[in-house]
Design a protein around this motif. Structure first.
Motif, PDB file in Angstrom:
ATOM      1  N   GLY A 209      -4.132   9.734  -9.833  1.00 48.30           N
ATOM      2  CA  GLY A 209      -3.603   9.966  -8.487  1.00 48.30           C
ATOM      3  C   GLY A 209      -2.923   8.736  -7.916  1.00 48.30           C
ATOM      4  O   GLY A 209      -3.152   8.364  -6.766  1.00 48.30           O
ATOM      5  N   ARG A 210      -2.056   8.105  -8.746  1.00 52.65           N
ATOM      6  CA  ARG A 210      -1.309   6.906  -8.339  1.00 52.65           C
ATOM      7  C   ARG A 210      -2.254   5.779  -7.925  1.00 52.65           C
ATOM      8  O   ARG A 210      -1.939   4.946  -7.079  1.00 52.65           O
ATOM      9  CB  ARG A 210      -0.317   7.252  -7.230  1.00 52.65           C
ATOM     10  N   GLY A 211      -3.445   5.776  -8.533  1.00 44.72           N
ATOM     11  CA  GLY A 211      -4.442   4.737  -8.285  1.00 44.72           C
ATOM     12  C   GLY A 211      -5.428   5.069  -7.189  1.00 44.72           C
ATOM     13  O   GLY A 211      -6.462   4.408  -7.053  1.00 44.72           O
ATOM     14  N   VAL A 212      -5.146   6.106  -6.413  1.00 49.57           N
ATOM     15  CA  VAL A 212      -5.998   6.431  -5.264  1.00 49.57           C
ATOM     16  C   VAL A 212      -7.367   6.931  -5.700  1.00 49.57           C
ATOM     17  O   VAL A 212      -8.386   6.662  -5.049  1.00 49.57           O
ATOM     18  CB  VAL A 212      -5.292   7.469  -4.364  1.00 49.57           C
ATOM     19  N   LEU A 213      -7.439   7.644  -6.835  1.00 52.17           N
ATOM     20  CA  LEU A 213      -8.707   8.206  -7.291  1.00 52.17           C
ATOM     21  C   LEU A 213      -9.675   7.163  -7.836  1.00 52.17           C
ATOM     22  O   LEU A 213     -10.835   7.481  -8.109  1.00 52.17           O
ATOM     23  CB  LEU A 213      -8.450   9.285  -8.348  1.00 52.17           C
ATOM     24  N   THR A 214      -9.225   5.941  -7.990  1.00 53.81           N
ATOM     25  CA  THR A 214     -10.154   4.875  -8.395  1.00 53.81           C
ATOM     26  C   THR A 214     -11.079   4.485  -7.255  1.00 53.81           C
ATOM     27  O   THR A 214     -12.080   3.793  -7.475  1.00 53.81           O
ATOM     28  CB  THR A 214      -9.394   3.620  -8.846  1.00 53.81           C
ATOM     29  N   GLY A 215     -10.745   4.895  -6.031  1.00 58.36           N
ATOM     30  CA  GLY A 215     -11.560   4.558  -4.867  1.00 58.36           C
ATOM     31  C   GLY A 215     -11.202   3.247  -4.209  1.00 58.36           C
ATOM     32  O   GLY A 215     -11.822   2.855  -3.216  1.00 58.36           O
ATOM     33  N   GLN A 216     -10.179   2.569  -4.703  1.00 55.46           N
ATOM     34  CA  GLN A 216      -9.862   1.247  -4.169  1.00 55.46           C
ATOM     35  C   GLN A 216      -9.310   1.282  -2.742  1.00 55.46           C
ATOM     36  O   GLN A 216      -9.311   0.264  -2.048  1.00 55.46           O
ATOM     37  CB  GLN A 216      -8.869   0.527  -5.079  1.00 55.46           C
ATOM     38  N   TYR A 217      -8.861   2.478  -2.302  1.00 56.54           N
ATOM     39  CA  TYR A 217      -8.297   2.584  -0.953  1.00 56.54           C
ATOM     40  C   TYR A 217      -9.253   3.273   0.029  1.00 56.54           C
ATOM     41  O   TYR A 217      -8.839   3.675   1.106  1.00 56.54           O
ATOM     42  CB  TYR A 217      -6.980   3.367  -0.999  1.00 56.54           C
ATOM     43  N   ARG A 218     -10.514   3.412  -0.344  1.00 58.26           N
ATOM     44  CA  ARG A 218     -11.451   4.154   0.509  1.00 58.26           C
ATOM     45  C   ARG A 218     -11.622   3.515   1.884  1.00 58.26           C
ATOM     46  O   ARG A 218     -11.760   4.213   2.887  1.00 58.26           O
ATOM     47  CB  ARG A 218     -12.816   4.263  -0.166  1.00 58.26           C
ATOM     48  N   ASN A 219     -11.614   2.194   1.942  1.00 58.39           N
ATOM     49  CA  ASN A 219     -11.862   1.506   3.211  1.00 58.39           C
ATOM     50  C   ASN A 219     -10.664   0.732   3.732  1.00 58.39           C
ATOM     51  O   ASN A 219     -10.552   0.498   4.935  1.00 58.39           O
ATOM     52  CB  ASN A 219     -13.056   0.555   3.052  1.00 58.39           C
ATOM     53  N   SER A 220      -9.783   0.304   2.828  1.00 59.74           N
ATOM     54  CA  SER A 220      -8.630  -0.491   3.239  1.00 59.74           C
ATOM     55  C   SER A 220      -7.621  -0.511   2.100  1.00 59.74           C
ATOM     56  O   SER A 220      -7.852   0.078   1.036  1.00 59.74           O
ATOM     57  CB  SER A 220      -9.058  -1.928   3.589  1.00 59.74           C
ATOM     58  N   THR A 221      -6.510  -1.205   2.317  1.00 58.59           N
ATOM     59  CA  THR A 221      -5.496  -1.376   1.276  1.00 58.59           C
ATOM     60  C   THR A 221      -5.624  -2.779   0.705  1.00 58.59           C
ATOM     61  O   THR A 221      -5.281  -3.763   1.373  1.00 58.59           O
ATOM     62  CB  THR A 221      -4.081  -1.178   1.851  1.00 58.59           C
ATOM     63  N   PRO A 222      -6.149  -2.910  -0.510  1.00 51.73           N
ATOM     64  CA  PRO A 222      -6.376  -4.244  -1.086  1.00 51.73           C
ATOM     65  C   PRO A 222      -5.072  -5.012  -1.301  1.00 51.73           C
ATOM     66  O   PRO A 222      -4.056  -4.431  -1.663  1.00 51.73           O
ATOM     67  CB  PRO A 222      -7.040  -3.942  -2.430  1.00 51.73           C
ATOM     68  N   ARG A 223      -5.140  -6.297  -1.060  1.00 47.57           N
ATOM     69  CA  ARG A 223      -3.990  -7.162  -1.359  1.00 47.57           C
ATOM     70  C   ARG A 223      -3.726  -7.134  -2.864  1.00 47.57           C
ATOM     71  O   ARG A 223      -4.649  -7.182  -3.673  1.00 47.57           O
ATOM     72  CB  ARG A 223      -4.285  -8.586  -0.909  1.00 47.57           C
ATOM     73  N   LEU A 240      -2.662   9.038   0.549  1.00 44.83           N
ATOM     74  CA  LEU A 240      -3.631   8.359   1.403  1.00 44.83           C
ATOM     75  C   LEU A 240      -3.961   9.171   2.649  1.00 44.83           C
ATOM     76  O   LEU A 240      -4.577   8.659   3.575  1.00 44.83           O
ATOM     77  CB  LEU A 240      -3.095   6.976   1.801  1.00 44.83           C
ATOM     78  N   GLU A 241      -3.569  10.453   2.674  1.00 46.57           N
ATOM     79  CA  GLU A 241      -3.826  11.289   3.837  1.00 46.57           C
ATOM     80  C   GLU A 241      -5.214  11.943   3.731  1.00 46.57           C
ATOM     81  O   GLU A 241      -5.925  11.769   2.743  1.00 46.57           O
ATOM     82  CB  GLU A 241      -2.711  12.325   4.019  1.00 46.57           C
ATOM     83  N   GLN A 242      -5.586  12.696   4.760  1.00 48.73           N
ATOM     84  CA  GLN A 242      -6.957  13.172   4.904  1.00 48.73           C
ATOM     85  C   GLN A 242      -7.426  14.056   3.756  1.00 48.73           C
ATOM     86  O   GLN A 242      -8.547  13.938   3.278  1.00 48.73           O
ATOM     87  CB  GLN A 242      -7.098  13.933   6.235  1.00 48.73           C
ATOM     88  N   ARG A 243      -6.591  14.973   3.299  1.00 52.50           N
ATOM     89  CA  ARG A 243      -7.014  15.858   2.218  1.00 52.50           C
ATOM     90  C   ARG A 243      -7.387  15.075   0.971  1.00 52.50           C
ATOM     91  O   ARG A 243      -8.376  15.370   0.293  1.00 52.50           O
ATOM     92  CB  ARG A 243      -5.911  16.861   1.880  1.00 52.50           C
ATOM     93  N   SER A 244      -6.606  14.042   0.687  1.00 52.28           N
ATOM     94  CA  SER A 244      -6.891  13.219  -0.482  1.00 52.28           C
ATOM     95  C   SER A 244      -8.222  12.488  -0.331  1.00 52.28           C
ATOM     96  O   SER A 244      -8.960  12.312  -1.302  1.00 52.28           O
ATOM     97  CB  SER A 244      -5.766  12.207  -0.704  1.00 52.28           C
ATOM     98  N   ARG A 245      -8.535  12.075   0.883  1.00 51.45           N
ATOM     99  CA  ARG A 245      -9.795  11.361   1.100  1.00 51.45           C
ATOM    100  C   ARG A 245     -10.995  12.215   0.729  1.00 51.45           C
ATOM    101  O   ARG A 245     -11.975  11.725   0.172  1.00 51.45           O
ATOM    102  CB  ARG A 245      -9.892  10.912   2.561  1.00 51.45           C
ATOM    103  N   ALA A 246     -10.931  13.495   1.041  1.00 51.39           N
ATOM    104  CA  ALA A 246     -12.036  14.388   0.704  1.00 51.39           C
ATOM    105  C   ALA A 246     -12.221  14.480  -0.810  1.00 51.39           C
ATOM    106  O   ALA A 246     -13.352  14.499  -1.316  1.00 51.39           O
ATOM    107  CB  ALA A 246     -11.782  15.771   1.287  1.00 51.39           C
TER     108      ALA A 246
END
Length: 327
Positions: A209-223, A240-246
């Motif tokens: 998922g373009r890196g999103v499914l690794t969980g690295q964006y759960r709380n912030s956007t890492p440098r 990074l929208e709400q549906r993806s967060r779920a």
């Protein structure tokens, strides 16, 4: 690493492929060397690239590594043609002449006489039969062993495959490559049914998922992440929208229960989904790649895979059909 047959062809590839989109830009030459060594030592053999990646620099880098890190004959090289970025603008040219020029450039940069899999990078404005004639010629001349398409929707995939089957002597379409993950399941509507019906291999790109499914964006956007970069933020932001967060939270909960990482759970879901040949891993460092390679002997419990189906878009009909077929 276990291998899989690419559709109904004689080509076999490792069930995890190595993507090279960032090589030569976000991934340095030394990091690329380490990635290739780590991947090949784990038994991987599928290296996916394109003439457009890094405006050709990615293929040049691969060419410098071949023969040094790994013998050319031990690697399945898949490259693509017909797409480029020029002066910041997207340029698609799938005419016969442009495709053959792209192939000659790829061979020169890669330092090889042939590629194992040559793919149309995208659907273009040139007549499809003209584009496909370039694929036939490349195989006839020994410059490509197999051919495929990339970023084709279902009807486009079926049209290309059917055209190539219409007359003896045309080269069959061996594979299709499109985005597929828990955050992008559109391929299940038409592309995956087409490849299963037509005996075509399927290579999902961006299986995490373009890196999103690794969980690295759960709380912030890492440098240093793709979402924080000027040239890749547009690529990540839609997920990074709400549906993806779920979906990300569901993956994280499954990972906690299984003793795996979110990356590993998301990858296993794609790797073992019906019709998939080999997901393409876009790791930028060997440190990112190693957890993915570590799942070789793992598989998701059926109930976990089904639960992830439900939360990410609904039940997968092909998974149910597969279970019925296997009893």
């Amino acid at each position: 690493m276990e291998t899989r047959q690419v559709g109904s062809t004689g080509l076999r590839v490792s069930r995890l492929g190595l993507g090279t989109l960032t090589w030569g830009r976000d991934t340095t030459a030394e990091q690329a060397r380490s990635l290739l060594q780590t991947y090949c030592e784990a038994g991987g053999n599928l290296l996916d690239t394109a003439a457009a990646y890094g405006s050709g620099e990615t293929e040049r880098l691969i060419g410098r590594l071949l023969g040094d890190v790994v013998p050319r004959e031990d690697v399945i090289i898949a490259t693509k043609a017909g797409f480029a970025i020029r002066s910041g603008q997207r340029v698609v040219d799938t005419s016969r002449g442009a495709l053959l020029r792209d192939l000659e450039g790829s061979l020169r940069r890669l330092g090889t006489d042939y590629v194992d899999l040559w793919q149309l990078h995208t659907w273009g404005e040139a007549p499809l039969e003209e584009s496909l004639s370039a694929l036939d010629l490349a195989v006839a001349q020994g410059k490509a062993r197999y051919v495929g398409v990339s970023n084709f929707v279902g009807w486009q995939t079926a049209q290309a495959a059917t055209w190539q089957r219409a007359l003896p002597g045309r080269t069959p379409i061996a594979s299709v490559q499109v985005e597929y993950s828990l955050l992008a399941r559109r391929a299940e509507v038409e592309v995956l049914p087409a490849v299963r019906s037509l005996g075509i291999g399927f290579f999902p790109w961006s299986p995490l998922g373009r890196g999103v499914l690794t969980g690295q964006y759960r709380n912030s956007t890492p440098r240093g992440s793709r979402a924080a970069s000027d040239h890749f933020s547009w690529f990540v932001e839609p997920y990074l929208e709400q549906r993806s967060r779920a979906v990300v939270e569901a993956v994280a909960r499954a990972a906690d229960g299984l003793g795996l990482t979110p990356l590993q759970v998301a990858l296993l879901w794609v790797r073992d989904s019906p019709g998939v040949t080999a997901p393409l891993l876009g790791a930028r460092t060997s440190g990112q790649l190693m957890p993915a390679l570590a799942v070789e002997d793992q598989e998701l419990p059926a109930q976990i895979a089904s639960a992830l189906d439900d939360v990410s878009g609904g039940p997968m009909a092909a998974r149910a059909d597969e279970r019925v077929a296997t009893g």
